[in-house]
Scaffold this motif. Sequence first.
Motif: not given
Length: 260
Positions: A137-159
Motif C-alpha cells: 500500500s505504501l509503494y502505490y500510495t507513494s507513486i499515486l499520492f505522494g511520499a510519506i515520512d518514513f519514521l512516522s510510517f515505521i511508528e505507525f506500523t509498530s503501533i
Amino acid sequence: MNTFLVLFQKEWRENIRNFKILWIPLVFILFGITEPVMNYYMPQILSSVGNLPEGTVIEFPSMTSEQILMSTISQYQLIGMLVVILAFSGIISRERKNGTATLLYVRPLSFTGYVGSKLAILSIIVLGSFILGIVASLYYTSILFGAIDFLSFIEFTSIYVLWLLFVISIVLFTSAALSTGMASSVSFVLVIIVQVIDGLLGTYWTISPWKLPMYAGYVLNGDVESSSYIWSILITILAISFLLMGAVFFTKNNVWKAKI
C-alpha cells in the motif's frame, strides 16, 4: 527448547498444507494494493461505466497519502480481522476435538511451549501478512499520492503490529478456553463489536487497546496526544501478557476435554 522447535515445525507444516501461509498474505496484499489504486482511478472508473450524461464532471475531494494508508487500515480492521478470527479461532480447540491434542498430551509436553509455538506461527503469518500488505500500500500510495515520512510510517506500523498481537492473544485465549464455535463468536465480539462500540462511545475515554488503530493514524499525521497514547500501549502490553498466560492456563486445565 527442542519441544518448542518440534511443535513449531508441526504448526509450520500444517499451515503450509492448508495454504494459510499463502492465502492470508494474499488477502492483505490485495487490499493493500487495491485501496490506493481504486481511490486514484475512481473518477475515471465512474466516468467510463457510470452511464452519466455527456459533459458530466465528477470531482472527488483530494486525499492525502496518510488518509489512503488509514483507508487501507480500515479495510484490515474489518475484513483482515475477520480473516484472522475465522482462520485461527480453532488453533487449540480444534486439536482437542479431533484428537490431535491427545497424541501430544501423552508425551512430555510444556504447555508454555505448546502455546508459544502457536503464538509464533500466528505472529509470522498475521504480522508478516500485514507488513507485506502495508508495504504494498505504501509503494502505490507513494507513486499515486505522494511520499510519506518514513519514521512516522515505521511508528505507525509498530503501533498497528501491537494491535495485531493483541488480536492474536485474544484468539489464542478464546481457543484455549472454549470450543471452536464459541471461540469464534467471542473473538468476533471482542475484536469487531467492541471496536464498533469504541467508535460510537469512545469519546468518553481515551485509554484502551481498541484505540491503538486510531492512535496509529494520529502518529501518521503527527498529532498524537502522548499521555493517553502511551498509557494505551502499556495497558495493551499488560493485556497481551495476561491473555497469553490465560491461554497456557486453560490449555493445561482443558486437557480432559481432548478427544481420545
